[in-house]
Write a protein that holds these residues in place. Structure first.
Motif, PDB file in Angstrom:
ATOM      1  N   PRO A  77      59.185  45.002  28.998  1.00  0.00           N
ATOM      2  CA  PRO A  77      58.523  45.188  30.123  1.00  0.00           C
ATOM      3  C   PRO A  77      59.318  44.973  31.386  1.00  0.00           C
ATOM      4  CG  PRO A  77      58.307  42.781  29.325  1.00  0.00           C
ATOM      5  CD  PRO A  77      59.332  43.656  28.411  1.00  0.00           C
ATOM      6  N   LEU A  78      60.423  44.756  31.361  1.00  0.00           N
ATOM      7  CA  LEU A  78      61.328  44.312  32.726  1.00  0.00           C
ATOM      8  C   LEU A  78      61.472  45.719  33.509  1.00  0.00           C
ATOM      9  CD1 LEU A  78      63.346  42.928  33.898  1.00  0.00           C
ATOM     10  CD2 LEU A  78      65.032  43.504  32.566  1.00  0.00           C
ATOM     11  N   GLN A  79      61.462  46.778  33.126  1.00  0.00           N
ATOM     12  CA  GLN A  79      61.622  48.026  34.082  1.00  0.00           C
ATOM     13  C   GLN A  79      60.385  48.168  34.812  1.00  0.00           C
ATOM     14  OE1 GLN A  79      64.222  49.725  34.344  1.00  0.00           O
ATOM     15  NE2 GLN A  79      63.467  51.058  36.077  1.00  0.00           N
ATOM     16  N   ASP A  80      59.067  47.625  34.261  1.00  0.00           N
ATOM     17  CA  ASP A  80      57.905  47.781  34.923  1.00  0.00           C
ATOM     18  C   ASP A  80      57.749  46.680  36.041  1.00  0.00           C
ATOM     19  OD1 ASP A  80      56.854  50.061  33.317  1.00  0.00           O
ATOM     20  OD2 ASP A  80      56.183  48.914  31.902  1.00  0.00           O
TER      21      ASP A  80
ATOM     22  N   GLN B  42      41.869  48.178  43.258  1.00  0.00           N
ATOM     23  CA  GLN B  42      43.380  48.122  42.974  1.00  0.00           C
ATOM     24  C   GLN B  42      43.898  46.974  43.849  1.00  0.00           C
ATOM     25  OE1 GLN B  42      44.249  52.105  44.409  1.00  0.00           O
ATOM     26  NE2 GLN B  42      43.933  53.122  42.428  1.00  0.00           N
ATOM     27  N   LYS B  43      43.586  46.854  45.127  1.00  0.00           N
ATOM     28  CA  LYS B  43      43.933  45.809  45.875  1.00  0.00           C
ATOM     29  C   LYS B  43      43.765  44.134  45.339  1.00  0.00           C
ATOM     30  CE  LYS B  43      43.697  47.650  50.508  1.00  0.00           C
ATOM     31  NZ  LYS B  43      43.189  47.697  51.790  1.00  0.00           N
ATOM     32  N   ARG B  44      42.514  44.286  44.561  1.00  0.00           N
ATOM     33  CA  ARG B  44      42.167  42.965  43.781  1.00  0.00           C
ATOM     34  C   ARG B  44      43.020  43.005  42.607  1.00  0.00           C
ATOM     35  NH1 ARG B  44      37.822  39.628  42.955  1.00  0.00           N
ATOM     36  NH2 ARG B  44      37.473  38.669  40.977  1.00  0.00           N
ATOM     37  N   ARG B  45      43.158  43.880  41.730  1.00  0.00           N
ATOM     38  CA  ARG B  45      44.295  43.648  40.787  1.00  0.00           C
ATOM     39  C   ARG B  45      45.680  43.595  40.784  1.00  0.00           C
ATOM     40  NH1 ARG B  45      44.217  48.732  36.002  1.00  0.00           N
ATOM     41  NH2 ARG B  45      44.910  47.689  34.406  1.00  0.00           N
ATOM     42  N   ILE B  46      45.983  44.244  42.035  1.00  0.00           N
ATOM     43  CA  ILE B  46      47.360  43.786  42.550  1.00  0.00           C
ATOM     44  C   ILE B  46      47.642  42.147  42.872  1.00  0.00           C
ATOM     45  CG2 ILE B  46      49.205  44.191  44.043  1.00  0.00           C
ATOM     46  CD1 ILE B  46      48.227  47.071  44.106  1.00  0.00           C
ATOM     47  N   LEU B  47      46.554  41.830  43.714  1.00  0.00           N
ATOM     48  CA  LEU B  47      46.693  40.219  43.996  1.00  0.00           C
ATOM     49  C   LEU B  47      46.414  39.407  43.045  1.00  0.00           C
ATOM     50  CD1 LEU B  47      46.849  38.308  46.061  1.00  0.00           C
ATOM     51  CD2 LEU B  47      44.445  38.505  46.659  1.00  0.00           C
TER      52      LEU B  47
ATOM     53  N   ARG C 113      52.593  38.060  27.471  1.00  0.00           N
ATOM     54  CA  ARG C 113      52.663  39.364  27.220  1.00  0.00           C
ATOM     55  C   ARG C 113      51.289  40.236  27.643  1.00  0.00           C
ATOM     56  NH1 ARG C 113      56.352  40.447  23.165  1.00  0.00           N
ATOM     57  NH2 ARG C 113      55.339  42.128  22.166  1.00  0.00           N
ATOM     58  N   ALA C 114      50.273  39.582  27.798  1.00  0.00           N
ATOM     59  CA  ALA C 114      49.005  40.320  28.176  1.00  0.00           C
ATOM     60  C   ALA C 114      49.296  40.627  29.728  1.00  0.00           C
ATOM     61  CB  ALA C 114      47.798  39.107  28.316  1.00  0.00           C
ATOM     62  N   ALA C 115      50.111  39.532  30.481  1.00  0.00           N
ATOM     63  CA  ALA C 115      50.290  39.656  32.081  1.00  0.00           C
ATOM     64  C   ALA C 115      51.297  41.006  32.114  1.00  0.00           C
ATOM     65  CB  ALA C 115      50.818  38.522  32.568  1.00  0.00           C
ATOM     66  N   PHE C 116      52.364  40.979  31.147  1.00  0.00           N
ATOM     67  CA  PHE C 116      53.188  42.186  31.341  1.00  0.00           C
ATOM     68  C   PHE C 116      52.408  43.537  31.004  1.00  0.00           C
ATOM     69  CE2 PHE C 116      56.421  38.960  29.511  1.00  0.00           C
ATOM     70  CZ  PHE C 116      56.884  38.613  31.169  1.00  0.00           C
ATOM     71  N   GLU C 117      51.257  43.392  29.941  1.00  0.00           N
ATOM     72  CA  GLU C 117      50.778  44.726  29.651  1.00  0.00           C
ATOM     73  C   GLU C 117      49.935  45.255  30.818  1.00  0.00           C
ATOM     74  OE1 GLU C 117      49.010  48.016  27.852  1.00  0.00           O
ATOM     75  OE2 GLU C 117      50.641  46.735  27.321  1.00  0.00           O
ATOM     76  N   GLU C 118      49.239  44.206  31.652  1.00  0.00           N
ATOM     77  CA  GLU C 118      48.655  44.248  32.747  1.00  0.00           C
ATOM     78  C   GLU C 118      49.404  45.063  34.029  1.00  0.00           C
ATOM     79  OE1 GLU C 118      45.125  44.161  35.526  1.00  0.00           O
ATOM     80  OE2 GLU C 118      45.561  44.226  33.514  1.00  0.00           O
ATOM     81  N   ILE C 119      50.748  44.592  34.054  1.00  0.00           N
ATOM     82  CA  ILE C 119      51.699  45.157  34.997  1.00  0.00           C
ATOM     83  C   ILE C 119      51.881  46.770  34.584  1.00  0.00           C
ATOM     84  CG2 ILE C 119      54.204  45.203  35.980  1.00  0.00           C
ATOM     85  CD1 ILE C 119      53.948  42.010  35.552  1.00  0.00           C
TER      86      ILE C 119
ATOM     87  N   VAL D 230      51.330  49.972  36.819  1.00  0.00           N
ATOM     88  CA  VAL D 230      52.331  50.876  37.328  1.00  0.00           C
ATOM     89  C   VAL D 230      51.960  52.363  36.838  1.00  0.00           C
ATOM     90  CG1 VAL D 230      54.851  51.601  36.797  1.00  0.00           C
ATOM     91  CG2 VAL D 230      54.188  49.065  37.257  1.00  0.00           C
ATOM     92  N   ALA D 231      51.515  52.326  35.605  1.00  0.00           N
ATOM     93  CA  ALA D 231      51.246  53.767  34.874  1.00  0.00           C
ATOM     94  C   ALA D 231      50.164  54.355  35.850  1.00  0.00           C
ATOM     95  CB  ALA D 231      50.815  53.532  33.498  1.00  0.00           C
ATOM     96  N   MET D 232      49.148  53.486  36.408  1.00  0.00           N
ATOM     97  CA  MET D 232      47.914  54.174  36.854  1.00  0.00           C
ATOM     98  C   MET D 232      48.444  54.694  38.489  1.00  0.00           C
ATOM     99  SD  MET D 232      44.646  52.128  38.386  1.00  0.00           S
ATOM    100  CE  MET D 232      45.811  51.022  39.307  1.00  0.00           C
ATOM    101  N   MET D 233      49.487  53.835  39.051  1.00  0.00           N
ATOM    102  CA  MET D 233      49.832  53.942  40.442  1.00  0.00           C
ATOM    103  C   MET D 233      50.703  55.234  40.533  1.00  0.00           C
ATOM    104  SD  MET D 233      47.850  51.900  42.087  1.00  0.00           S
ATOM    105  CE  MET D 233      48.319  52.404  43.687  1.00  0.00           C
TER     106      MET D 233
END
Length: 551
Positions: free
Chosen positions: A430-433, A452-457, A507-513, A517-520
């Protein structure tokens, strides 16, 4: 021999079975206190039912025994240790493995041999049977009481349990006040929230006092429960079923149905819901309550969104924190997102370190895979040799079958090891993401919609507190904010943790990241259409040029 003393009572309430544990300790000290062969490691007291597995102190004691801190347990009776099949089976299993070498009881003599373990399992099974039979008897008694028209539990506020007749009668101090709550709502003089304030401040309504409990103002949620409980209309709701009751009703069934219609208000249009992206994420730094949002419209028709504390405390307690406009809140979020950016120097140094580690790790994995593949090839040759020996008649069928089964198991095990070694080259990375997210979160937040703002925060921040108009955000793992990111060593250490993490939540947090990244980074439909239009224009121009050349 080292022992734990384990004392347990079933009730967690301090005022119930208050002497149970003390009496157990006295009896155990009287019986075993003068025995020089017994060394007491620790005394464990627990107030927890043993009907189901999951007692914290008992589980911790068993783990300590597994680590070798003690060799046995001293208890009043086997039912103090377990009343369920899981914990009972665990004790027997520890005895079989010699992790527990001895058990001592004040009311039962145990010997660590097959006969003793058999009798112990009978005692533990009898304890489980007692709990199960008691549960069935209680359920049968509840069904009988409901059939007679009486509620089989503590009476709600406005009523009390009569110990003489075993019935439920009106509470002379509170029955009229509860009736008054229904009258005020039926006359539509106040809302349930206003009734809560009136009952607490003007009427002095308090819950009944039971031993060390009660005597407090009625909670806001309790007002809604009272107004929606059919018990006050002479009915008993029990496990989703309605039964007729023999207690004195506070209101009629028609009045109760009118109250429910008022509470639901199906005839009124619901207010238009607004999208407030940061509600549920932030708490008030002064009182700890949630921060909510509301929209205001001035005389010119301009809309403004404000975030403020919900202020839902008791009627005489109010939070005086001021509100904050959404523009100011988002400006502070953007400022925080700027702090998680990685400097070019730290990024280059940390990436160089990780690249060297990747190279070393790849070399180690390649060597490991080579060793495993060599071992697999050797085992496969042995299996082929065994088949040749059988074809030549040098070994019989029984020996061939036995040795072939063992070799086939070795082949399967080694193939799995080879496959696992090859999969390690494609491990969760997950490091690159995280790097991309850290350096681009600000622009994504500025250009994103509410979701998207809520998800990022939610992804970058934790323990969000709003105090005096200032939003305090702690950087959630794996992000680095503030002065920490100036240290390349700190950056490297955090990134090493990211790459080697096996924690499920992380790992769940990394998957969210990764998903963000993929969505944006995914091109929008407008950009895709523009690129398609440009491609089409180039294709048309190319065809026109080809036609001119032909003419």
């Amino acid at each position: 021999m080292r022992y734990f003393i384990y004392c347990r009572k079933s009730s967690e309430a301090e005022d119930r079975q208050a002497l149970s544990i003390e009496s157990q300790k006295q009896e155990l000290k009287k019986t075993f206190g003068h025995d020089p062969a017994i060394e007491i490691v620790d005394l464990i007291e627990e107030a927890y039912s043993a009907k189901a597995p999951g007692r914290p102190l008992f589980d911790a004691m068993m783990q300590r025994i597994e680590r070798g801190e003690a060799d046995g347990i001293v208890a009043w009776h086997p039912d103090r240790l377990a009343r369920n099949s899981v914990d009972g089976g665990k004790i027997i299993w520890f005895l079989d493995r010699r992790l527990i070498r001895d058990l001592k009881f004040a009311t039962y003599t145990f010997e660590n041999n097959p006969q003793g373990k058999f009798m112990l399992s009978i005692f533990l099974g009898q304890s489980k049977y007692y709990v199960d039979a008691l549960s069935e008897n209680v359920k049968r008694g509840n069904r009988t009481k409901l059939a007679m028209g009486w509620r089989p539990s503590r009476a709600p506020i406005g009523y009390r349990n009569c110990l003489t007749t075993k019935t439920i009668i009106p509470d002379p101090e509170r029955f009229s006040l509860v009736r008054k709550m229904f009258d005020v709502l039926l006359e539509q003089k106040a809302s349930p929230n206003q009734i809560y304030v009136m009952a607490h401040r003007d009427w002095g309504l308090r819950t009944p006092k039971f031993r060390r409990m009660g005597g407090r103002p009625l909670a806001r949620s309790a007002v809604y429960r009272v107004l929606s409980d059919p018990f006050y209309a002479g009915l008993i709701r029990w496990h989703g079923q309605i039964y007729p009751g023999k207690h004195k009703p506070a209101i009629t069934i028609d009045e109760f149905e009118r109250v429910q219609r008022i509470l639901r208000r199906p005839q009124q249009a619901r207010p238009h819901s607004r999208d407030f992206p940061y509600t549920g994420l932030i708490r008030c730094g002064a009182c700890g309550l949630a921060v909510t949002a509301e929209e205001k419209i001035n005389r010119q028709g301009h809309r403004y969104t404000y975030y403020h504390c919900t202020r839902r405390r008791q009627a005489d307690q109010r939070c005086h924190q001021r509100s904050l406009r959404v523009e100011g809140l988002e400006a502070q979020i953007v400022a925080f997102l700027e702090t998680i950016k990685i400097s070019a120097k730290a990024l280059a140094l940390a990436r160089g370190h990780l690249a060297r580690e990747d190279k070393t790790r790849a070399k180690q994995l390649a060597q490991q895979a080579l060793v495993l593949q060599t071992a697999l090839a050797r085992t496969e040759r042995s299996l082929q040799t065994l088949t040749d020996l059988r074809l030549q008649g040098l070994i019989d069928d029984a020996e061939f079958a036995t040795r072939r089964a063992l070799l086939q198991q070795d082949v399967l095990r080694q193939r799995e090891a080879v496959a696992a070694a090859q999969d390690q080259t494609d491990t969760f990375e997950p490091l690159q993401d995280v790097i991309i997210f850290s350096n681009r979160a600000t622009e994504w937040f500025a250009a994103g919609d509410s979701a998207q703002k809520r998800r990022i925060l939610r992804c970058v921040g934790s323990n969000l507190r709003l105090t005096d108009g200032i939003l305090n955000i702690q950087a959630a793992k794996p992000f680095i904010a503030g002065s920490k990111k100036t240290s390349c060593t700190e950056v490297r250490a955090v990134w090493d943790d990211i790459r080697t993490s096996n924690d499920t939540k992380e790992r769940a947090a990394f998957e969210e990241i990764r998903q963000i990244v993929a969505m944006m980074n995914k091109p929008t439909s407008a950009k895709r259409e523009a690129r398609n239009d440009q491609s089409q224009m180039k294709a048309n121009a190319s065809r026109m040029g080809e036609r001119r050349r032909k003419t």
